[in-house]
Scaffold this active site. Sequence first.
Site, PDB file in Angstrom:
ATOM      1  N   LYS A  65       0.970  -1.252   0.138  1.00 13.76           N
ATOM      2  CA  LYS A  65       0.092  -0.088  -0.050  1.00 13.76           C
ATOM      3  C   LYS A  65       0.827   1.079   0.043  1.00 13.76           C
ATOM      4  CE  LYS A  65      -3.985  -2.154   2.396  1.00 13.76           C
ATOM      5  NZ  LYS A  65      -4.454  -2.874   3.231  1.00 13.76           N
ATOM      6  N   GLN A 111      -4.906  -1.415   9.651  1.00 19.55           N
ATOM      7  CA  GLN A 111      -4.953  -2.855   8.954  1.00 19.55           C
ATOM      8  C   GLN A 111      -5.409  -3.620   9.921  1.00 19.55           C
ATOM      9  OE1 GLN A 111      -3.620  -3.467   5.979  1.00 19.55           O
ATOM     10  NE2 GLN A 111      -4.646  -5.301   6.308  1.00 19.55           N
ATOM     11  N   ASP A 146     -10.977   3.333   3.994  1.00 16.12           N
ATOM     12  CA  ASP A 146     -11.564   1.792   4.043  1.00 16.12           C
ATOM     13  C   ASP A 146     -13.164   1.548   3.692  1.00 16.12           C
ATOM     14  OD1 ASP A 146      -9.853  -0.116   3.733  1.00 16.12           O
ATOM     15  OD2 ASP A 146      -9.463  -0.463   6.077  1.00 16.12           O
TER      16      ASP A 146
END
Length: 296
Positions: A53, A97, A120
């Site tokens: 990422k 995460q 997200d």
Amino acid sequence: MTAAIIDGKAAAAALRQRIGARVGELAKQGVTPGLAVVLVGENPASQVYVRSKAKQTVEAGMRSFEHKLPADTSEQDLLALVGRLNADEAVDGILVQLPLPAQINAELVLEAIDPRKDVDGFHPVNAGRLASGAPSLVPCTPLGCLMLLRDLKGDLAGLEAVVIGRSNIVGKPMAALLTAESCTVTIAHSKTRDLPAVCRRADILVAAVGRPGMVTGDWVKPGAIVLDVGINRVSAPELGEGKTRIVGDVDFASCAAVAGAITPVPGGVGPMTIACLLANTLTAACMRRGLPKPVL
Ligand code: NAD
């Protein structure tokens, strides 16, 4: 029929290029979108994701802020970091995460993220906005699936869509996106009766279950589009002793013989997920500054 194989790698590369171009335009206005990624602990798969990422964020011309915290980090300390990132003007997107260590309540942490920076798309405010058809930050994997479908088909109105799986991360937002595209949507799950018959209705079949090769060719309507979200590690003795490989939820060979188009695993939906994270960071940067939402 032999299905067209949907090249998710190529689609993701093309999307990253469009994002890079838009980031270049923003830079002329003195804006550089920034993505903060928070990793707690040393889960090897999470470390790989976070590295990938960060690399792709920088390659797209955006700023990447990595926060690596020890596995014994307290919930309070993580919430304090999220609070600082919420207040940081250089940060447009915050990604914590998952999974988080057992001492931390993931729901609490995700809800602490400023919904405007929730790249997200997991915050209840964004989930609610998506469900009600309002502009929102949308979870990356279903957003990537939608982009693949639009590339392939253009207008999706009136198509029968069946989504197998009802998670908040994939199944539910996927169904909401397809509903917004005017598809007729069925959400199937572990309690669905006669799942093969339900799937055979689908012009668009999305499998997001976590069961290797569950969907077989006799579940697929001839000519349907099959998107395989599943990522399952299975043992692969043919590659050598103790070796493993990644497979999807779809039995590729039998489904490809019936479908009109199908995503492979790997190389299908997966690459679109990170590209959509970059897209969401760009979108968040624009929306927070009152700029029009970029059309990607
Ligand atoms: P989850 O475990 O949260 O949800 C799975 C869903 O499948 C549940 O809603 C459950 O009802 C349904 N289900 C389970 N068994 C079933 C059965 N026998 N028949 C019908 N439905 C059944 O999983 P998730 O987070 O939604 O992920 C699903 C899969 O997608 C996993 O393999 C995951 O690794 C993968 N995934 C891939 C990406 C990507 O970038 N490609 C992103 C997220 C998740």
